[in-house]
Design a protein around this motif. Sequence first.
Motif, mmCIF file in Angstrom:
data_model
loop_
_atom_site.group_PDB
_atom_site.id
_atom_site.type_symbol
_atom_site.label_atom_id
_atom_site.label_comp_id
_atom_site.label_asym_id
_atom_site.label_seq_id
_atom_site.Cartn_x
_atom_site.Cartn_y
_atom_site.Cartn_z
ATOM 1 N N ARG A 21 0.875 -1.091 0.013
ATOM 2 C CA ARG A 21 -0.118 -0.028 -0.032
ATOM 3 C C ARG A 21 1.032 1.255 -0.088
ATOM 4 O O ARG A 21 1.773 1.191 0.752
ATOM 5 C CB ARG A 21 -0.924 0.151 1.157
ATOM 6 C CG ARG A 21 -1.749 -1.188 1.308
ATOM 7 C CD ARG A 21 -2.847 -1.117 0.403
ATOM 8 N NE ARG A 21 -3.873 -2.048 0.871
ATOM 9 C CZ ARG A 21 -4.063 -3.297 0.073
ATOM 10 N NH1 ARG A 21 -2.928 -3.795 -0.684
ATOM 11 N NH2 ARG A 21 -5.101 -4.249 0.741
ATOM 12 N N VAL A 80 1.002 4.573 1.334
ATOM 13 C CA VAL A 80 0.229 5.141 2.507
ATOM 14 C C VAL A 80 1.266 5.809 3.374
ATOM 15 O O VAL A 80 2.393 5.765 3.744
ATOM 16 C CB VAL A 80 -0.362 3.983 3.168
ATOM 17 C CG1 VAL A 80 -0.773 4.713 4.803
ATOM 18 C CG2 VAL A 80 -1.638 3.291 2.782
ATOM 19 N N TRP A 114 -5.126 5.016 13.784
ATOM 20 C CA TRP A 114 -4.246 5.245 12.501
ATOM 21 C C TRP A 114 -5.069 6.342 11.648
ATOM 22 O O TRP A 114 -6.292 5.811 11.336
ATOM 23 C CB TRP A 114 -3.875 3.793 12.151
ATOM 24 C CG TRP A 114 -3.081 3.753 10.664
ATOM 25 C CD1 TRP A 114 -3.723 4.348 9.625
ATOM 26 C CD2 TRP A 114 -1.619 3.425 10.334
ATOM 27 N NE1 TRP A 114 -2.923 4.202 8.448
ATOM 28 C CE2 TRP A 114 -1.743 3.759 8.995
ATOM 29 C CE3 TRP A 114 -0.516 3.258 11.039
ATOM 30 C CZ2 TRP A 114 -0.473 3.534 8.319
ATOM 31 C CZ3 TRP A 114 0.595 2.807 10.483
ATOM 32 C CH2 TRP A 114 0.604 3.112 9.093
ATOM 33 N N GLN A 129 -3.782 7.537 1.412
ATOM 34 C CA GLN A 129 -3.252 6.662 0.292
ATOM 35 C C GLN A 129 -3.515 7.008 -0.998
ATOM 36 O O GLN A 129 -4.368 7.847 -1.250
ATOM 37 C CB GLN A 129 -3.966 5.226 0.446
ATOM 38 C CG GLN A 129 -3.529 4.351 -0.347
ATOM 39 C CD GLN A 129 -3.985 2.712 0.188
ATOM 40 O OE1 GLN A 129 -3.981 1.925 -0.468
ATOM 41 N NE2 GLN A 129 -4.715 2.707 1.218
ATOM 42 N N HIS A 187 -5.575 -8.477 0.921
ATOM 43 C CA HIS A 187 -4.994 -8.995 2.105
ATOM 44 C C HIS A 187 -6.215 -8.773 3.280
ATOM 45 O O HIS A 187 -6.977 -8.137 2.928
ATOM 46 C CB HIS A 187 -3.729 -8.334 2.760
ATOM 47 C CG HIS A 187 -3.869 -6.888 2.972
ATOM 48 N ND1 HIS A 187 -2.732 -5.911 2.992
ATOM 49 C CD2 HIS A 187 -4.754 -6.055 3.630
ATOM 50 C CE1 HIS A 187 -2.983 -4.908 3.357
ATOM 51 N NE2 HIS A 187 -4.362 -4.721 3.564
ATOM 52 N N HIS A 213 -6.847 -8.297 7.639
ATOM 53 C CA HIS A 213 -6.259 -8.009 9.217
ATOM 54 C C HIS A 213 -7.335 -7.868 9.972
ATOM 55 O O HIS A 213 -8.637 -7.394 9.945
ATOM 56 C CB HIS A 213 -5.338 -7.051 9.001
ATOM 57 C CG HIS A 213 -5.506 -5.899 8.116
ATOM 58 N ND1 HIS A 213 -6.391 -4.923 8.558
ATOM 59 C CD2 HIS A 213 -4.883 -5.489 6.969
ATOM 60 C CE1 HIS A 213 -6.371 -3.850 7.434
ATOM 61 N NE2 HIS A 213 -5.409 -4.396 6.681
ATOM 62 N N ARG A 249 -12.294 4.052 4.640
ATOM 63 C CA ARG A 249 -11.663 4.993 3.768
ATOM 64 C C ARG A 249 -12.551 6.079 3.590
ATOM 65 O O ARG A 249 -14.152 5.701 3.314
ATOM 66 C CB ARG A 249 -11.129 4.473 2.394
ATOM 67 C CG ARG A 249 -10.935 3.011 2.864
ATOM 68 C CD ARG A 249 -10.185 2.343 1.682
ATOM 69 N NE ARG A 249 -9.890 0.780 2.422
ATOM 70 C CZ ARG A 249 -9.036 0.725 3.265
ATOM 71 N NH1 ARG A 249 -7.991 1.576 3.505
ATOM 72 N NH2 ARG A 249 -8.779 -0.756 3.584
ATOM 73 N N HIS A 260 -9.275 -7.648 1.215
ATOM 74 C CA HIS A 260 -9.721 -6.082 0.620
ATOM 75 C C HIS A 260 -8.431 -5.914 -0.327
ATOM 76 O O HIS A 260 -7.310 -6.150 0.015
ATOM 77 C CB HIS A 260 -9.892 -5.040 1.339
ATOM 78 C CG HIS A 260 -8.872 -4.564 2.439
ATOM 79 N ND1 HIS A 260 -8.885 -5.419 3.649
ATOM 80 C CD2 HIS A 260 -7.955 -3.793 2.701
ATOM 81 C CE1 HIS A 260 -8.002 -5.198 4.613
ATOM 82 N NE2 HIS A 260 -7.302 -4.094 4.075
ATOM 83 N N HIS A 272 -7.353 -3.062 -3.456
ATOM 84 C CA HIS A 272 -7.902 -1.761 -4.297
ATOM 85 C C HIS A 272 -7.225 -1.752 -5.787
ATOM 86 O O HIS A 272 -6.204 -1.847 -6.065
ATOM 87 C CB HIS A 272 -7.332 -0.591 -3.799
ATOM 88 C CG HIS A 272 -7.455 -0.549 -2.144
ATOM 89 N ND1 HIS A 272 -8.719 -0.775 -1.481
ATOM 90 C CD2 HIS A 272 -6.513 -0.204 -1.326
ATOM 91 C CE1 HIS A 272 -8.441 -0.736 -0.151
ATOM 92 N NE2 HIS A 272 -7.119 -0.447 -0.008
ATOM 93 N N ASP A 287 -7.406 6.752 5.085
ATOM 94 C CA ASP A 287 -7.703 5.614 5.694
ATOM 95 C C ASP A 287 -7.483 5.979 7.258
ATOM 96 O O ASP A 287 -6.532 6.513 7.656
ATOM 97 C CB ASP A 287 -6.205 4.597 5.609
ATOM 98 C CG ASP A 287 -6.131 4.330 4.235
ATOM 99 O OD1 ASP A 287 -7.205 3.882 3.301
ATOM 100 O OD2 ASP A 287 -4.919 4.043 3.379
ATOM 101 N N LEU A 336 -7.736 3.472 10.705
ATOM 102 C CA LEU A 336 -7.877 1.993 11.133
ATOM 103 C C LEU A 336 -7.849 2.121 12.727
ATOM 104 O O LEU A 336 -7.141 3.067 13.191
ATOM 105 C CB LEU A 336 -6.499 1.060 10.717
ATOM 106 C CG LEU A 336 -6.573 0.556 9.265
ATOM 107 C CD1 LEU A 336 -5.956 1.873 8.441
ATOM 108 C CD2 LEU A 336 -5.882 -0.537 9.226
ATOM 109 N N LEU A 356 -6.105 0.059 14.460
ATOM 110 C CA LEU A 356 -4.980 -0.652 14.705
ATOM 111 C C LEU A 356 -4.355 -0.169 16.017
ATOM 112 O O LEU A 356 -3.819 -1.437 16.756
ATOM 113 C CB LEU A 356 -4.009 -0.295 13.298
ATOM 114 C CG LEU A 356 -2.423 -0.741 13.667
ATOM 115 C CD1 LEU A 356 -2.262 -2.369 13.718
ATOM 116 C CD2 LEU A 356 -1.604 -0.362 12.691
HETATM 117 C C1 1HN Z 1 -4.100 -1.322 4.886
HETATM 118 O O1 1HN Z 1 -4.567 -2.547 4.700
HETATM 119 C C2 1HN Z 1 -4.597 -0.314 4.151
HETATM 120 O O2 1HN Z 1 -5.906 -2.036 2.768
HETATM 121 C C3 1HN Z 1 -4.292 0.902 4.224
HETATM 122 O O3 1HN Z 1 -5.655 0.087 2.053
HETATM 123 C C4 1HN Z 1 -3.543 1.499 5.461
HETATM 124 C C5 1HN Z 1 -2.341 0.737 7.457
HETATM 125 C C6 1HN Z 1 -2.119 -0.190 8.237
HETATM 126 C C7 1HN Z 1 -2.163 -1.564 8.090
HETATM 127 C C8 1HN Z 1 -2.893 -1.692 7.024
HETATM 128 C C9 1HN Z 1 -5.412 -0.676 2.900
HETATM 129 C C10 1HN Z 1 -2.999 0.476 6.173
HETATM 130 C C11 1HN Z 1 -3.380 -0.937 6.155
#
Ligand code: 1HN
Length: 351
Positions: free
Chosen positions: A72, A74, A93, A97, A108, A110, A116, A149, A151, A163, A165, A167
């Motif tokens: 990503r 970002v 977080w 992006q 991926h 998580h 977004r 997900h 993009h 973005d 999160l 996290l």
């Molecule tokens: C993530 O998976 C995305 O999928 C964007 O667009 C920012 C920041 C930390 C961990 C995973 C995405 C992220 C992220």
Amino acid sequence: MGTLRFSDDDTDLDLLYADLAEQDLQPLWRLQGLLTRQPRVRAVPYRWPGKQLRALGERSGRLVGIDRGGDRRVLACCNPGLDGAPYAVPTLWAAVQYLGPGELAPAHRHTPAALRFILEGSGVWTLVDGDPLAMAAGDLILTPSWTFHEHHNAGNTPMLWMDVLDLPVVAALDAVFFEEGPSEEVERRTDPVSRSEQWYGSGAGLLPRSAQRSAPRHSPLLAYRWADTDRALDRQLEATGERTVTIVYSDPTRGTDVMPTMRCEMTRVRPGGSTPAVRQTGSRVLCVFRGSGTAHIGGQSWPLEPGDILAVPSWAAWHLEADEQLDVFSTSDAPVLEALGLWREEPADVR
Ligand code: 1HN
């Protein structure tokens, strides 16, 4: 490293403190600052200017391929009060992006949940557990915990979005899991309307009959479109006769927050109007979508432009003033505070 070492004039006490440290124990009577009258907040009020975020996103787009670091592109907002941690506030977080034409950010999933908020452009669609969600300026798109997900920018202009999160919360709970997307070629659907919107996006309380039986922890509606948000803001402003209104994005099946850890809101302030000054427990990230004005947060003030991201730390008094009509998107950890009985809010006398 052992526990803190204490010393005293009394030799017996000194010996006790040494033995306590040796056994990884600490005496409460020597620890200070555990309980404070009010939250002791490390994060500071802050603004990341939209112009800089955009320019640096674009430069990263020219210099750095999408395949580096997590697949990503970002740029994380780092609150200067958080010792270099890549967090805008201690629980969230926030980042921009940037995805260029033809680029693909592969699949991926998580356990941290993501959302977004689209700042500019259109032409990207994100596939959430196989459901293709088109992304355009002003839309809110959800990527709940553990959903795959990816993009795709199928258009011919770059796109920039924010973005957010949860996290830091998931990391503090030691519950971060991550997985690459399915390696075998899966069918990439590109339906113009997502299944999530076909089922849950008709508005006006019109739900599928099966809705009561599925009870996920997040909204089954994964895309909130700007046209609907814009209309709701205007109608509610008209209904109240006030100069400001805030709507809460909600799960259409339950009326709760869209995800268990994050509350999403949009505030509109008419020219010359301002939001009530308040202080609240928990942390908030603001993102200016349109308009201009001033943000007052914890005694500091910033002029506002589209694309600005701001940090509102816990218990800091804050309010917004509009010059031109101001639309500000907001994400907070309020559902967590509420679930734990820790939510507090009071009017702040700042003028
Ligand atoms: C993530 O998976 C995305 O999928 C964007 O667009 C920012 C920041 C930390 C961990 C995973 C995405 C992220 C992220």
